[in-house]
Design a protein around this motif. Structure first.
Motif, mmCIF file in Angstrom:
data_model
loop_
_atom_site.group_PDB
_atom_site.id
_atom_site.type_symbol
_atom_site.label_atom_id
_atom_site.label_comp_id
_atom_site.label_asym_id
_atom_site.label_seq_id
_atom_site.Cartn_x
_atom_site.Cartn_y
_atom_site.Cartn_z
ATOM 1 N N PHE A 1 0.850 -1.189 0.000
ATOM 2 C CA PHE A 1 0.000 0.000 0.000
ATOM 3 C C PHE A 1 0.881 1.233 0.000
ATOM 4 O O PHE A 1 1.712 1.411 0.892
ATOM 5 N N GLN A 2 0.761 2.070 -1.030
ATOM 6 C CA GLN A 2 1.525 3.314 -1.121
ATOM 7 C C GLN A 2 0.582 4.496 -0.934
ATOM 8 O O GLN A 2 -0.549 4.471 -1.440
ATOM 9 N N GLN B 1 3.394 -6.311 3.536
ATOM 10 C CA GLN B 1 3.186 -7.487 4.373
ATOM 11 C C GLN B 1 4.502 -8.255 4.429
ATOM 12 O O GLN B 1 5.123 -8.511 3.395
ATOM 13 N N ASP B 2 4.931 -8.622 5.661
ATOM 14 C CA ASP B 2 6.246 -9.237 5.794
ATOM 15 C C ASP B 2 6.271 -10.190 6.985
ATOM 16 O O ASP B 2 6.258 -9.766 8.143
ATOM 17 N N ASP B 3 6.285 -11.523 6.690
ATOM 18 C CA ASP B 3 6.429 -12.543 7.736
ATOM 19 C C ASP B 3 5.420 -12.377 8.872
ATOM 20 O O ASP B 3 5.782 -12.295 10.053
ATOM 21 N N GLY B 4 4.146 -12.288 8.523
ATOM 22 C CA GLY B 4 3.102 -12.227 9.537
ATOM 23 C C GLY B 4 2.889 -10.871 10.162
ATOM 24 O O GLY B 4 2.081 -10.728 11.084
ATOM 25 N N LYS B 5 3.601 -9.858 9.683
ATOM 26 C CA LYS B 5 3.397 -8.500 10.189
ATOM 27 C C LYS B 5 3.429 -7.529 9.005
ATOM 28 O O LYS B 5 3.763 -7.888 7.882
ATOM 29 N N LYS B 6 3.070 -6.291 9.285
ATOM 30 C CA LYS B 6 3.143 -5.248 8.264
ATOM 31 C C LYS B 6 4.235 -4.261 8.649
ATOM 32 O O LYS B 6 4.284 -3.779 9.787
ATOM 33 N N THR B 7 5.122 -3.983 7.695
ATOM 34 C CA THR B 7 6.205 -3.031 7.909
ATOM 35 C C THR B 7 5.891 -1.754 7.149
ATOM 36 O O THR B 7 5.581 -1.791 5.955
ATOM 37 N N ARG C 1 11.320 7.167 8.861
ATOM 38 C CA ARG C 1 11.344 6.205 9.949
ATOM 39 C C ARG C 1 10.564 4.966 9.538
ATOM 40 O O ARG C 1 9.824 4.985 8.549
ATOM 41 N N ALA C 2 10.721 3.901 10.297
ATOM 42 C CA ALA C 2 10.034 2.651 10.024
ATOM 43 C C ALA C 2 9.315 2.185 11.288
ATOM 44 O O ALA C 2 9.764 2.453 12.406
ATOM 45 N N LEU C 3 8.199 1.509 11.104
ATOM 46 C CA LEU C 3 7.474 0.940 12.226
ATOM 47 C C LEU C 3 6.792 -0.343 11.789
ATOM 48 O O LEU C 3 6.623 -0.605 10.587
ATOM 49 N N THR C 4 6.411 -1.138 12.763
ATOM 50 C CA THR C 4 5.782 -2.424 12.502
ATOM 51 C C THR C 4 4.431 -2.484 13.196
ATOM 52 O O THR C 4 4.292 -2.044 14.339
ATOM 53 N N ILE C 5 3.437 -3.018 12.482
ATOM 54 C CA ILE C 5 2.104 -3.193 13.046
ATOM 55 C C ILE C 5 1.675 -4.638 12.818
ATOM 56 O O ILE C 5 2.327 -5.390 12.084
ATOM 57 N N SER C 6 0.585 -5.026 13.418
ATOM 58 C CA SER C 6 0.105 -6.400 13.306
ATOM 59 C C SER C 6 -0.227 -6.750 11.855
ATOM 60 O O SER C 6 -0.785 -5.937 11.107
ATOM 61 N N GLY C 7 0.114 -7.976 11.465
ATOM 62 C CA GLY C 7 -0.213 -8.431 10.122
ATOM 63 C C GLY C 7 -1.698 -8.590 9.896
ATOM 64 O O GLY C 7 -2.151 -8.669 8.748
ATOM 65 N N LYS C 8 -2.486 -8.619 10.974
ATOM 66 C CA LYS C 8 -3.943 -8.727 10.852
ATOM 67 C C LYS C 8 -4.600 -7.381 10.577
ATOM 68 O O LYS C 8 -5.794 -7.321 10.266
#
Length: 284
Positions: free
Chosen positions: A108-109, A130-136, A145-152
């Protein structure tokens, strides 16, 4: 009560973009009924609570959707509002946004700019994967900056496809966490969608009672209300929606009879003009 300013309206508009204009599906099952189109809405003040300082508000919203499940979906959007306060002052806010969602790699851009009186006050750009069960999420603006949220967590188009799926199944409620890249691009919103009873009608080319209907006949539609909550603001498991959006949702991605409710004030949007565009479809 907090006074509402043009910049507040602009941020609120950013929040609504994804939920309002991303009425497209990310799956092949929905691709067949998806209609590329350009829609123009006239916006006006519905109500304003005492203390907001709002005396009037009007504007126009232009939304254009194109693409397919094969090549991805693109949405361009512009929302211009003129805000008048009780002291006679005025502000013009201009939100410009574009998004691209690719079903193949679940990416998603997003890119948006907000101007107040022709001055740039907010700029957001980034990408989610989507990356290995999570969203980056990788943000370029307003800061890298970068952050990670739940893949769900759902992207906005994915969310709306789930709403359509639930509506088709006769369900009246759907809860989900949604990431839309709005504001500074670092928030996940908890949402609840309430879906009304199915109606079937020809899609009008505008909300004018005398308007002609489109070539799409007897489309299925549902009245939908979606409330967006900021989990960080909730206390004891309860919270007030940041905003609430009500609209008539067709299963082909067209919407009308809009209402945006921000608590202190609300806006109504009437479909001024609907243009159906060429469908590209999938070659394979």
């Amino acid at each position: 009560m907090q006074r509402v300013t043009g910049s507040v309206l602009a941020r609120s508009a950013v929040l609504c973009v994804a939920g309002l204009v991303s009425l497209v599906s990310i799956g092949q099952a929905f691709a067949a009924g998806l209609v590329p189109h350009r829609a123009i809405y006239d916006m006006e003040l519905d109500r304003a609570a005492d203390g907001t300082g709002i005396s009037s508000l009007n504007g126009r919203m232009v939304y254009e959707f194109s693409g397919s499940a094969c090549e991805g979906y693109s949405v361009s959007f512009r929302f211009v509002t003129e805000f008048q306060d009780v002291s006679g002052g005025s502000q013009v806010t201009d939100l410009r946004s574009s998004t691209y969602e690719n079903p193949k790699d679940a990416s998603f851009q997003f890119f948006s700019k907000t101007y107040v009186d022709q001055k740039l006050v907010e700029k957001t750009r980034g990408m989610a994967r989507q990356d290995d069960g999570k969203k980056t999420i990788e943000l370029q603006e307003p800061g890298e900056r970068a952050l990670t949220i739940s893949g769900k967590t759902l992207y906005p188009t994915e969310h709306l496809s789930k709403v359509i799926e639930a509506a088709r199944a006769g369900k009246s409620f759907l809860g989900a966490d949604v990431y839309d890249g709005s504001e500074t691009g670092d928030k996940v919103y908890a949402t609840t969608a309430v879906i009304g009873a199915l109606i079937t009608e020809d899609i009008p080319l505008s909300d004018d009672p005398s308007a002609a209907v489109s070539r799409i006949k007897q489309a299925e539609a549902w009245p939908v209300t979606i409330a967006y909550f900021d989990p960080a603001q909730e206390q004891d498991g309860e919270g007030t929606p940041v905003y609430q959006m009500t609209f008539l949702l067709y299963d082909n991605g067209i919407s009308r009879q809009l209402k945006m409710d921000y608590g202190q004030f609300s806006l109504r949007g009437k479909l001024r003009q609907l243009e159906l565009q060429e469908e590209t479809g999938c070659t394979n």
